[in-house]
Write a protein that holds these residues in place. Structure first.
Motif, PDB file in Angstrom:
ATOM      1  N   ALA A  69       0.777  -1.134   0.014  1.00  0.00           N
ATOM      2  CA  ALA A  69      -0.050   0.055  -0.100  1.00  0.00           C
ATOM      3  C   ALA A  69       0.759   1.320   0.072  1.00  0.00           C
ATOM      4  N   ALA A  70       0.444   2.522  -0.598  1.00  0.00           N
ATOM      5  CA  ALA A  70       0.923   3.516  -0.419  1.00  0.00           C
ATOM      6  C   ALA A  70       0.175   4.623   0.336  1.00  0.00           C
ATOM      7  N   THR A  71       0.878   5.129   1.710  1.00  0.00           N
ATOM      8  CA  THR A  71       0.091   5.914   2.341  1.00  0.00           C
ATOM      9  C   THR A  71       0.661   7.237   2.410  1.00  0.00           C
ATOM     10  N   ASP A  72      -0.237   8.423   2.804  1.00  0.00           N
ATOM     11  CA  ASP A  72       0.156   9.828   3.028  1.00  0.00           C
ATOM     12  C   ASP A  72       0.941   9.796   4.442  1.00  0.00           C
ATOM     13  N   LEU A  73       1.413  10.986   4.657  1.00  0.00           N
ATOM     14  CA  LEU A  73       2.330  10.985   6.108  1.00  0.00           C
ATOM     15  C   LEU A  73       1.550  11.028   7.456  1.00  0.00           C
ATOM     16  N   ALA A  74       0.086  10.600   7.088  1.00  0.00           N
ATOM     17  CA  ALA A  74      -0.721  10.670   8.280  1.00  0.00           C
ATOM     18  C   ALA A  74      -1.403   9.032   8.421  1.00  0.00           C
ATOM     19  N   GLY A  75      -0.918   8.321   7.542  1.00  0.00           N
ATOM     20  CA  GLY A  75      -1.159   6.947   7.429  1.00  0.00           C
ATOM     21  C   GLY A  75      -2.428   6.459   6.664  1.00  0.00           C
ATOM     22  N   VAL A  76      -3.020   7.569   5.876  1.00  0.00           N
ATOM     23  CA  VAL A  76      -4.312   7.194   5.039  1.00  0.00           C
ATOM     24  C   VAL A  76      -3.909   6.537   3.854  1.00  0.00           C
ATOM     25  N   ILE A  77      -4.406   5.336   3.776  1.00  0.00           N
ATOM     26  CA  ILE A  77      -4.055   4.502   2.578  1.00  0.00           C
ATOM     27  C   ILE A  77      -4.486   5.221   1.052  1.00  0.00           C
ATOM     28  N   LEU A  78      -3.570   5.529   0.289  1.00  0.00           N
ATOM     29  CA  LEU A  78      -3.916   6.049  -0.999  1.00  0.00           C
ATOM     30  C   LEU A  78      -4.051   5.153  -2.324  1.00  0.00           C
ATOM     31  N   GLY A  79      -3.756   3.930  -1.943  1.00  0.00           N
ATOM     32  CA  GLY A  79      -3.707   2.965  -3.194  1.00  0.00           C
ATOM     33  C   GLY A  79      -3.058   1.533  -2.557  1.00  0.00           C
ATOM     34  N   GLU A  80      -3.580   0.391  -3.080  1.00  0.00           N
ATOM     35  CA  GLU A  80      -2.784  -0.713  -2.558  1.00  0.00           C
ATOM     36  C   GLU A  80      -2.988  -1.723  -3.736  1.00  0.00           C
ATOM     37  N   VAL A  81      -2.056  -2.758  -3.720  1.00  0.00           N
ATOM     38  CA  VAL A  81      -1.845  -3.821  -4.856  1.00  0.00           C
ATOM     39  C   VAL A  81      -1.604  -5.117  -3.976  1.00  0.00           C
ATOM     40  N   HIS A  82      -2.593  -6.055  -4.446  1.00  0.00           N
ATOM     41  CA  HIS A  82      -2.581  -7.382  -3.636  1.00  0.00           C
ATOM     42  C   HIS A  82      -1.842  -8.611  -4.802  1.00  0.00           C
ATOM     43  N   GLU A  83      -1.396  -9.450  -4.084  1.00  0.00           N
ATOM     44  CA  GLU A  83      -0.958 -10.749  -5.058  1.00  0.00           C
ATOM     45  C   GLU A  83      -0.792 -12.022  -4.233  1.00  0.00           C
ATOM     46  N   ASP A  84      -1.040 -13.230  -4.934  1.00  0.00           N
ATOM     47  CA  ASP A  84      -0.829 -14.282  -4.057  1.00  0.00           C
ATOM     48  C   ASP A  84       0.415 -14.609  -4.469  1.00  0.00           C
ATOM     49  N   ILE A  85       1.348 -14.735  -3.419  1.00  0.00           N
ATOM     50  CA  ILE A  85       2.660 -15.153  -3.607  1.00  0.00           C
ATOM     51  C   ILE A  85       2.969 -15.793  -2.620  1.00  0.00           C
ATOM     52  N   ASP A  86       3.809 -16.796  -2.653  1.00  0.00           N
ATOM     53  CA  ASP A  86       4.297 -17.614  -1.432  1.00  0.00           C
ATOM     54  C   ASP A  86       5.606 -17.107  -0.836  1.00  0.00           C
ATOM     55  N   ILE A  87       5.617 -16.746   0.562  1.00  0.00           N
ATOM     56  CA  ILE A  87       6.752 -16.157   1.136  1.00  0.00           C
ATOM     57  C   ILE A  87       7.855 -17.339   0.913  1.00  0.00           C
ATOM     58  N   ALA A  88       7.414 -18.476   0.542  1.00  0.00           N
ATOM     59  CA  ALA A  88       8.515 -19.745   0.607  1.00  0.00           C
ATOM     60  C   ALA A  88       9.364 -19.682  -0.832  1.00  0.00           C
ATOM     61  N   SER A  89       8.628 -18.723  -1.655  1.00  0.00           N
ATOM     62  CA  SER A  89       9.458 -18.745  -2.917  1.00  0.00           C
ATOM     63  C   SER A  89      10.642 -17.855  -2.910  1.00  0.00           C
ATOM     64  N   GLY A  90      10.888 -17.289  -1.848  1.00  0.00           N
ATOM     65  CA  GLY A  90      12.201 -16.586  -1.427  1.00  0.00           C
ATOM     66  C   GLY A  90      12.205 -15.262  -1.622  1.00  0.00           C
ATOM     67  N   PRO A  91      13.499 -14.706  -0.917  1.00  0.00           N
ATOM     68  CA  PRO A  91      13.316 -13.400  -0.940  1.00  0.00           C
ATOM     69  C   PRO A  91      13.457 -12.430  -2.049  1.00  0.00           C
ATOM     70  N   GLU A  92      14.210 -13.103  -3.190  1.00  0.00           N
ATOM     71  CA  GLU A  92      14.277 -12.251  -4.580  1.00  0.00           C
ATOM     72  C   GLU A  92      13.075 -12.448  -5.336  1.00  0.00           C
ATOM     73  N   ALA A  93      12.487 -13.501  -5.378  1.00  0.00           N
ATOM     74  CA  ALA A  93      11.158 -13.515  -6.176  1.00  0.00           C
ATOM     75  C   ALA A  93      10.120 -12.524  -5.259  1.00  0.00           C
ATOM     76  N   VAL A  94       9.892 -12.555  -3.926  1.00  0.00           N
ATOM     77  CA  VAL A  94       8.738 -11.925  -3.366  1.00  0.00           C
ATOM     78  C   VAL A  94       9.303 -10.439  -3.248  1.00  0.00           C
ATOM     79  N   LEU A  95      10.550 -10.096  -2.991  1.00  0.00           N
ATOM     80  CA  LEU A  95      11.077  -8.575  -2.879  1.00  0.00           C
ATOM     81  C   LEU A  95      11.085  -7.927  -4.395  1.00  0.00           C
ATOM     82  N   GLY A  96      11.341  -8.834  -5.362  1.00  0.00           N
ATOM     83  CA  GLY A  96      11.414  -8.419  -6.714  1.00  0.00           C
ATOM     84  C   GLY A  96       9.979  -7.895  -6.908  1.00  0.00           C
ATOM     85  N   TRP A  97       8.849  -8.909  -6.581  1.00  0.00           N
ATOM     86  CA  TRP A  97       7.538  -8.413  -6.811  1.00  0.00           C
ATOM     87  C   TRP A  97       7.171  -7.024  -6.171  1.00  0.00           C
TER      88      TRP A  97
END
Ligand SMILES: [Zn+2]
Length: 396
Positions: free
Chosen positions: A96-124
């Motif tokens: 999610a992206a938020t402003d400096l008061a923590g108000v959510i401006l937009g968000e993206v969701h994805e089905d991704i396994d944390i077990a696919s490893g840091p480079e895959a997940v952080l790359g997403w």
């Protein structure tokens, strides 16, 4: 009075200290700022100008005049910059992206396994971040920090996960270092339950000093806020209650290598397994919740018993920490009042009366947003600290 010597010994303009007063969003005049800080009006004027140039504060109408010309008030300009907040779960990620008061401006969701490893997940995460900034029409320069929650223990000083049981490939991975190769802003990493505790408190209990957030999902863990501060403990693992032994669990093996752990008995997969062994057609935690919602008595009893098991461990936590709120979240909290009823049943009967006199045990109010809100707070807290403000430069 504000301690103006704090954090400014390296040639800072001092604007950041003044900013700390304005972060609460309450508009103040130059005269009020001078009175609060004890600084000369000329010094205040210069520091206000610096913060205006950074666009971190802006004028907000005029104070009631006491005769003569009205004096301008200044307050936090929450839309000046943005932070990103990532909730990287076992099988699902949200950015999610938020402003400096923590108000959510937009968000993206994805089905991704944390077990696919840091480079895959952080790359997403990095490509989702670029996409989100583009969609919001915000230049990369507007981004000032990223907060990341992961489902495992994190060494707080380095942002590296340490022996995370459900995160193969992530052990001691330099999450901030990797992300900063792609997005050059500070990256703050914490355990998901810690950030959920921060998010829940900000959303629903801003004046509560002693709060525990308990996540019941694939794993079980707690985030502890005591005296108004998140408690990470010496290594960042405070609140990791999932592997405390409970009496009913004797002999049941846990993925951590021990036996009888709370998590092996009361997590979503553990409840599903118990129901499967009782002959029900249940594969996942989601199936358990569906059965509960349809009023299946065996599923309801199993969830309530899981609540009792969690309550057994929380009774010890209540004795140690004496919270006034225990908020229960995570996917299994969607099973509704049955889980919480089990927790209450044990905590209220087994704790000392004084400990439960004003103790509320409730469902999380921030629910799905708790983690993202907390990750945003982690990022904002860092970016708007005196050192964070000093590191900012005016926008192009
Ligand atoms: Zn265990």
């Amino acid at each position: 009075m504000v301690d103006l010597n704090r954090g400014s010994a390296l040639g800072s303009s001092g604007a950041s200290e003044l900013f700390q007063l304005l972060r609460d969003g309450q508009p103040r005049t130059r005269a009020e700022l001078a009175a609060l800080t004890g600084l000369a009006r000329s010094t205040i004027a210069a520091r206000v100008e610096t913060l205006m140039a950074l666009e971190l504060i802006s004028p907000v109408g005029d104070a009631a005049s006491t005769g003569g010309r009205p004096s301008s008030q200044f307050a936090l300009n929450a839309s000046a910059r943005i932070v990103l907040a990532a909730d990287l779960g076992a099988t699902h990620a949200t950015l999610a992206a938020t402003d400096l008061a923590g108000v959510i401006l937009g968000e993206v969701h994805e089905d991704i396994d944390i077990a696919s490893g840091p480079e895959a997940v952080l790359g997403w995460m990095v490509s989702a971040a670029r996409q989100l900034l583009d969609e919001l029409g915000r230049p990369h320069h507007d981004l000032i920090a990223i907060g990341v929650g992961v489902p495992g223990p994190v060494q707080h000083s380095t942002g590296r996960p340490v022996n995370p049981p459900i995160m193969p490939g992530w052990d001691r991975f330099d999450v901030p270092g990797w992300v900063q190769q792609h997005l050059e802003v500070p990256v703050l990493v914490d355990n998901d339950v810690n950030i959920m505790a921060l998010g829940e408190r900000a959303f629903a209990w801003p004046n509560t000093e002693h709060l525990m957030f308990v996540k019941v999902a694939t794993g079980i863990g707690a985030g502890v806020i005591s005296g108004g501060l998140l408690q990470r403990g010496a290594q960042g693992i405070a609140g990791d209650i999932g592997h405390v032994q409970v009496a009913r669990g004797a002999g049941i093996p846990c993925h951590c290598g021990n036996r009888g752990c709370l998590e092996a008995l009361a997590s979503g997969p553990a409840i599903a397994k118990a129901l499967r062994e009782a002959g029900l057609d249940v594969a996942t935690s989601r199936d358990v919740i569906e059965l509960v919602k349809r009023g299946n008595i065996e599923a309801i009893q199993a969830v309530r018993q899981a609540g009792r098991d969690i309550g057994e461990v929380l009774t010890a936590a209540v004795s140690l920490i004496n919270p006034s709120v225990i908020a229960i979240g995570g996917s299994m909290a969607r099973a509704g009042e049955h889980l919480i009823a089990g927790v209450r049943e044990i905590v209220y009967t087994r704790s000392m009366p004084l400990a439960t006199e004003h103790l509320s045990i409730v469902q999380s109010s921030a629910a799905e947003n708790a983690a993202v809100l907390g990750a945003s707070m982690l990022a904002i807290h860092h970016a708007l600290s005196p050192a964070g403000v000093d590191a900012l430069s005016p926008r192009a």
